[in-house]
Write a protein that holds these residues in place. Structure first.
Motif, PDB file in Angstrom:
ATOM      1  N   HIS A 509       0.844  -1.197   0.000  1.00  9.54           N
ATOM      2  CA  HIS A 509       0.000   0.000   0.000  1.00  9.54           C
ATOM      3  C   HIS A 509       0.876   1.242   0.000  1.00  9.54           C
ATOM      4  O   HIS A 509       1.863   1.296   0.734  1.00  9.54           O
ATOM      5  N   ARG A 515      -0.971  10.546  -0.926  1.00 14.95           N
ATOM      6  CA  ARG A 515      -2.237  11.017  -1.471  1.00 14.95           C
ATOM      7  C   ARG A 515      -2.243  12.515  -1.679  1.00 14.95           C
ATOM      8  O   ARG A 515      -3.032  13.046  -2.450  1.00 14.95           O
ATOM      9  N   SER A 645      -0.404  15.263 -12.955  1.00 16.58           N
ATOM     10  CA  SER A 645      -1.316  15.682 -11.888  1.00 16.58           C
ATOM     11  C   SER A 645      -1.938  14.501 -11.152  1.00 16.58           C
ATOM     12  O   SER A 645      -2.741  14.693 -10.247  1.00 16.58           O
ATOM     13  N   MET A 646      -1.593  13.256 -11.537  1.00  7.70           N
ATOM     14  CA  MET A 646      -2.151  12.105 -10.828  1.00  7.70           C
ATOM     15  C   MET A 646      -1.579  12.041  -9.406  1.00  7.70           C
ATOM     16  O   MET A 646      -0.389  12.282  -9.211  1.00  7.70           O
ATOM     17  N   PRO A 647      -2.420  11.729  -8.416  1.00  5.31           N
ATOM     18  CA  PRO A 647      -1.855  11.582  -7.069  1.00  5.31           C
ATOM     19  C   PRO A 647      -0.744  10.537  -7.065  1.00  5.31           C
ATOM     20  O   PRO A 647      -0.844   9.513  -7.748  1.00  5.31           O
ATOM     21  N   LYS A 650      -1.722   6.938  -6.472  1.00  9.80           N
ATOM     22  CA  LYS A 650      -2.258   6.156  -7.584  1.00  9.80           C
ATOM     23  C   LYS A 650      -1.130   5.683  -8.495  1.00  9.80           C
ATOM     24  O   LYS A 650      -1.137   4.543  -8.988  1.00  9.80           O
ATOM     25  N   ALA A 651      -0.164   6.562  -8.722  1.00  8.76           N
ATOM     26  CA  ALA A 651       0.983   6.166  -9.533  1.00  8.76           C
ATOM     27  C   ALA A 651       1.739   5.035  -8.860  1.00  8.76           C
ATOM     28  O   ALA A 651       2.219   4.102  -9.518  1.00  8.76           O
ATOM     29  N   VAL A 653       0.492   2.734  -6.883  1.00 15.33           N
ATOM     30  CA  VAL A 653      -0.270   1.494  -7.059  1.00 15.33           C
ATOM     31  C   VAL A 653       0.010   0.898  -8.431  1.00 15.33           C
ATOM     32  O   VAL A 653       0.270  -0.303  -8.578  1.00 15.33           O
ATOM     33  N   LEU A 654      -0.012   1.763  -9.455  1.00 14.16           N
ATOM     34  CA  LEU A 654       0.274   1.306 -10.813  1.00 14.16           C
ATOM     35  C   LEU A 654       1.662   0.688 -10.885  1.00 14.16           C
ATOM     36  O   LEU A 654       1.857  -0.409 -11.421  1.00 14.16           O
ATOM     37  N   ARG A 700       1.465  13.623  11.562  1.00 11.45           N
ATOM     38  CA  ARG A 700       1.268  12.280  12.094  1.00 11.45           C
ATOM     39  C   ARG A 700       0.730  11.381  10.976  1.00 11.45           C
ATOM     40  O   ARG A 700      -0.285  11.704  10.383  1.00 11.45           O
ATOM     41  N   HIS A 702      -1.260   8.429   9.132  1.00 12.07           N
ATOM     42  CA  HIS A 702      -2.487   7.708   9.460  1.00 12.07           C
ATOM     43  C   HIS A 702      -2.152   6.315   9.984  1.00 12.07           C
ATOM     44  O   HIS A 702      -1.128   5.745   9.650  1.00 12.07           O
ATOM     45  N   MET A 703      -3.057   5.818  10.777  1.00 11.13           N
ATOM     46  CA  MET A 703      -2.935   4.423  11.195  1.00 11.13           C
ATOM     47  C   MET A 703      -3.008   3.543   9.951  1.00 11.13           C
ATOM     48  O   MET A 703      -3.774   3.815   9.044  1.00 11.13           O
ATOM     49  N   VAL A 705      -3.992   0.136   7.987  1.00 13.35           N
ATOM     50  CA  VAL A 705      -5.065  -0.867   8.168  1.00 13.35           C
ATOM     51  C   VAL A 705      -4.785  -2.103   7.362  1.00 13.35           C
ATOM     52  O   VAL A 705      -4.192  -2.053   6.323  1.00 13.35           O
TER      53      VAL A 705
ATOM     54  N   SER B 638      -7.805  12.214 -12.298  1.00 12.54           N
ATOM     55  CA  SER B 638      -6.628  11.502 -12.811  1.00 12.54           C
ATOM     56  C   SER B 638      -6.963  10.039 -13.054  1.00 12.54           C
ATOM     57  O   SER B 638      -6.518   9.163 -12.338  1.00 12.54           O
ATOM     58  N   TYR B 640      -6.705   6.455 -14.912  1.00 12.60           N
ATOM     59  CA  TYR B 640      -5.598   5.787 -15.589  1.00 12.60           C
ATOM     60  C   TYR B 640      -5.831   5.886 -17.091  1.00 12.60           C
ATOM     61  O   TYR B 640      -6.952   5.701 -17.570  1.00 12.60           O
TER      62      TYR B 640
END
Lengths: 705, 705
Positions: A509, A515, A645-647, A650-651, A653-654, A700, A702-703, A705, B638, B640
């Motif tokens: 992840h 993000r 401009s993609m977060p 997301k890049a 993950v790809l 901080r 994020h937790m 998951v 954004s 894909y």
């Protein structure tokens, strides 16, 4: 891309070879696993026999000198082998294999020299009585064997075989090495299903259903080989091989009925085991950081550290049993056991008495675990003895990992966990009537869950070791509790080591702060591009200047109307092309036919480690430097791209899900330079991103998951 | 995207709920599984008792009428339930769950009515003595339970709970349903590890390590629930529940040593099993196509077909045992067994004799399998009886699948395979001395491998059923051989059914011909785009005109310098936005703040099946139709994208591996319309592509690897 050009015969060769390699990996790993056990049992058996002979004559000082001396020599030899021949063979090896399967091509992880040292170093380290296991090294050994076979051996030995060219790509190599890792676990624990699940849960980063099948085949071969060889040894032709050396218990005699109080006891074991497991991880991390300072000072320091730990271990193993009282032998069993293994060691005790601590300390690790797991032996161990052994194995396990020898983590963790479980089982006696051997098993499970954070594979491995499916729910419960508790504090030990070793490991992840960033934000450094038809001198200069492995190719007039992204070209392909010297005097596009005349489809396949064309191999004279070469035939014309401009998440993950090595970032609005930059593995690392955007560090996270 | 806006409390709620749901799914599936067995055992037991009472009085015709009548009534009732209430509940259910987890949102697959019919229909079908199993339906039931719980029940019953909004997205839903499917297998076979592996190997299309853990937890809960309830029934408080109904054998008494001749026998079993298994698949496919013609003619025809098959089955079960000779009882065992189950049925035989065929036919399927698997019973069955039973179960299994009742495939395949294995074991007697029960198990494994083409999960399920790990290598070998042989002829049965039902299932690997096409080639149909700020009438018209679920949004002047791709907007989000009626008179960009005033983050979450806003729900008057609405806040900025010149195979990998629903294709060269088209799941289907490019059909496809 190669697939298109393959005909039926080639596909047949490929399929046959894939299965033949899986078979060979299974056979070889099974043989190595058996040889490892045979050697350890014989060396350690000889050492323990010598020691106990001196003790029977009450020559205690000489016994200690012999015992510590043997340990010292074995440990020093192992450390020397490791330090001088293959430093990459030190440690467990599982983090390295994990990183490799994530896409990290770290040098020498799977080299033949590493394989050699790993096999013999593991034998030496375990035989030297150090608190190390052979499981991690077996996984690494299996992977090295897979890599070795997949490359057709080392090029040095002229073993490269024509068929093997099909395996010169990342995917097939990773598949083979996944099989090897699974075979390693299967060989270490005689747990074929556990091996498959281990490879799936802990080692592999990408998984396909077809791989499940092939991995399973490999581990089945390992199981058959081991079964055959152990059957051969049962007839007594293997020296001191004894009970098989491979831990395998049979608890099926013990009762497997349980009620609510038992479940409470199990939850307590799991919770404390999780706490202790995460503390174990924390301590190992601290110790490793200190050791790395020592180990970096050179080989002699590595050996010195190993010798120190060996002496410490010998003192503990030989010294601590003196603290234990002699116990009268229970009726009806062979006690004290004369010779190497067995539940009841005589040590300094008078006849018909045994020393329970010596039964644990002065044994091979496998036998000690077997003693702890043994069922129906309620009163064999004093609480004080269990406490001493737990403390000693816990601390020795922590200080031993990180010295320059191949050292698995499973066995130390199982030993500490089993003694902890038996201790807690004795203390919880009024609450739960479960067998002490079962408590021991649950304790081991809780420690494994707390340190490794694997659940399914550990559960199945323990089931395969004990051959009793009826206690499955209890083992599951203890694993779930301990993992949950431990996850509150830190990460699994292999993830810690991967991080500490600095491997650019891509997590499953993306981190939460990604993000809030765009893909364009993470691009850094000067962008270096090549033209579709480029001057040779420019290419050579570019390759010399940077260590990049991929370069975007830009088509410019007159080859296109306006500058446009043509694709991506790899450093290795450029080097092969330059070596071929198909240059032209003019800046003209020669087309693919020109290149295919000179090269076969496999010339551009990915070479094995250290086998590709190097920049130094090129011999280009000044005249050639001024000539041109057409890069179009070797350019990947359709690389995966993302808009700037993609977060970044997301890049990421790809990048991770498709197992990419380069990701092109293109501009959002037209009319600008056709490429913004290239993202590589390193650009997704937290160190890189937090270096560019230090303000994110203070938020901080994020937790997870 | 929701994650960014979640605070700690929400994350805590999410994590707690995820585990609570896993627990609930496990509990509910375990309970349903137990209830299913309890009902089947009692109904079938009552039926068989009645029949055998008549037979004991030699009133054979009345016995047949009672037997066939009971079967007929149960079958007809089940078919009626299935045909009128939930047609989606017919069949195995595994292909449907598999398609759902691949991303196919087929209507009513997981609806509450399907769940209801699946539970009771499965009981009726199995109790009616039809050649169907309860495993497939249990998997479907588990998935339905997971879906039901994840949606907080049906909206009709006002059970939707605020916390559950976190699960209104594809990923979390798929995770839950994967857990449910694993729980189903675990409940059907009492095989928790096998359930996890089944979900991994056969059902799930995407898999993460975290899911392994959660699935394992769910199946562990199922195992604990079943264990507790069966313990309760052991005390005799469950009527005719008997031995537990859940098949579970103990072969550990039989020897597990084997030599080369045994291995040869095993390979022979595997090879013939693979052949027969692929023939089974072929026949089921043919029969299903014929049945679908009948079933399409309406509910009465469905019932008629079921009644016919039920009569046929009753005639076989009651008629064929008359062909068998009576055998004298072996000494030392309770024979003939009076009552419902047991190895030795009296049937028409004189006292102290038994009819071996009746022991197989006039029993519940579970008991017949237990008889076939039983070890140490070398001469219990005649070769002729085994042959008759094999032929009958093989053909009945083929003709029964496809009638309108919930019908699992595992049990028919195991029955045919077990009788085949025992038959072959008897014939191979001179070659191999393995136990006949073990042969039976290996025969079942070979059939499972030949039809389902699963290896690891079938192997583990069989091991968990028999509780003996020592025969693991033999089972592995037979599975590998049979799968390899069968794969030469056709695909696995579930894949066949998925294809026959017309689900747009995305295969793991793109088809070879996709390498020769570009992404742009597969785009079809008119491209419908929306502007960044769009007239309401246009949106409503677009939504009415097409059924597309995603629309590209194009920014045009004055909002950008030149037309550019802004992103992708979903139909469901458009509907929610239109329902909110935040329209403006002028064509102005209102920004995100305007929309967030009106909507919460969860208003746009994906609704459960049939719960979202429909086009008919909108009530927009003419004045509003002329107003404008800003689509930017709900546009995915954004998406894909791939360049039109990318090979379709690469685009397919991207689409499949990332689990996308829409993939934007952008032009290669600048200056054209900013989007070429959108690829959806249907555009990757062979039917679509081969329809566009018929010449590809005639090229011989490459061998798959």
């Amino acid at each position: 891309e190669d697939w298109r050009s393959r005909n039926k015969v080639q596909i047949f060769q490929y399929v046959v070879l894939k299965w033949a390699l899986a078979l060979l990996i299974g056979l070889a790993t099974g043989l190595v696993g058996f040889f490892n056990n045979l050697a350890v049992e014989n060396i350690a058996g000889f050492k323990l026999l010598l020691t106990s002979n001196f003790m029977l004559k009450h020559r205690y000082h000489e016994a200690f000198v012999v015992y510590a001396g043997c340990n010292l020599i074995l440990a020093a030899a192992t450390a020397a082998l490791c330090a001088y021949v293959a430093p990459a063979a030190a440690g467990s090896g599982i983090p390295e294999v994990k990183a490799y399967l994530n896409g990290v091509d770290a040098h020498s992880i799977l080299a033949p020299s590493t394989l050699f040292v790993k096999i013999f170093g593991s034998i030496g380290g375990v035989a030297a009585g150090l608190m190390v296991g052979k499981e991690g090294p077996m996984v690494h050994t299996g992977s090295c064997i897979a890599s070795f076979l997949g490359q057709g051996g080392s090029r040095r030995y002229h073993l490269t075989w024509k068929w093997l060219r099909y395996f010169k790509n990342d995917r097939d190599r990773r598949d083979l090495i996944t099989c090897g890792a699974a075979a390693g676990v299967a060989a270490a624990f005689r747990a074929p299903v556990g091996g498959v699940l281990f490879a799936l849960e802990e080692v592999a980063s990408w998984w396909r259903s077809a791989l499940l099948w092939r991995t399973f085949f490999t581990t089945a071969v390992v199981a058959v080989v081991l079964r055959g060889l152990i059957g051969f040894c049962r007839s007594g032709r293997c020296g001191l091989f004894g009970q098989g050396g491979l831990i395998m218990f049979d608890l099926s005699a013990t009762v497997a009925t349980y009620g609510t109080p038992d479940l409470v006891a199990v939850v307590v074991i799991g919770a404390i085991g999780g706490l202790l497991g995460s503390f174990y991880n924390f301590s190992v991390d601290k110790i490793l950081r200190n050791y790395s300072v020592i180990n970096e000072r050179g080989a002699p320091f590595k050996i010195l550290l190993t010798v120190t730990i060996s002496l410490l271990t010998s003192c503990c193993s030989y010294g601590l049993p003196w603290l234990a009282k002699c116990t009268p032998c229970p009726p009806g069993s062979q006690c004290p056991t004369i010779g190497r293994s067995g539940n009841f060691k005589s040590f300094q005790c008078p006849p018909n008495h045994y020393n329970d601590l010596a039964s644990l300390f002065l044994n091979t690790n496998d036998d000690a675990i077997r003693n702890l797991f043994s069922g129906g032996t309620e009163d064999e161990f004093y609480i004080s003895s269990l406490l001493i052994f737990f403390a000693a194995s816990f601390s020795l396990g922590i200080v031993t990992y990180g010295i320059a020898i191949p050292s698995g983590l499973f066995i130390p963790v199982i030993m500490a966990g089993a003694s902890y479980g038996r201790l807690l089982g004795t203390l919880l006696g009024p609450l739960s009537k479960l067998d002490k051997g079962l408590f021991s098993l649950l304790g081991a499970a809780s420690f494994l869950g707390g340190t490794m954070r694997m659940t399914v594979s550990v559960c199945v491995i323990l089931l395969e070791l004990t051959n009793d499916l009826l206690m499955l729910p209890l083992v599951m419960l203890v694993l779930l509790v301990s993992k949950t508790v431990a996850d509150c504090f830190n990460k699994g030990i292999y993830d810690q080591i991967v991080k500490m070793k600095g491997f650019p490991y891509l997590e499953c992840h993306p981190a939460p702060y990604m993000r809030n960033l765009d893909a364009g934000d993470a691009v850094s450094g000067p962008l270096i591009t090549l033209a579709g038809v480029e001057k040779v001198a420019n290419i050579v200069y570019t390759l010399k200047l940077t260590g990049h492995n991929g370069f975007p190719v830009i088509d410019e007039p007159p080859f296109s109307e306006e500058p446009g992204l043509c694709g991506l070209v790899l450093r290795s392909h450029l080097l092969v092309l330059l070596k071929g010297k198909q240059f032209t005097k003019e800046r003209v596009s020669t087309g693919a036919g020109h290149v295919l005349q000179r090269f076969g489809a496999f010339d551009f396949a990915k070479a094995g480690s250290g086998k590709g064309v190097q920049l130094e191999d090129l011999d280009i004279d000044d005249e050639e430097m001024e000539m041109f070469v057409d890069l179009h035939p070797i350019t990947n014309r359709s690389p995966y791209t993302v808009v700037e401009s993609m977060p970044l998440s997301k890049a990421a993950v790809l990048f991770r899900d498709l197992g990419l090595r380069h990701l092109c970032v293109v501009p959002k609005t037209p009319g600008r330079h056709p490429i913004v930059g290239i993202l590589t593995r390193h650009d997704f690392m937290p160190e890189h991103i937090l270096g560019l955007f230090p303000h994110l560090k203070h938020r901080r996270p994020h937790m997870s998951v």
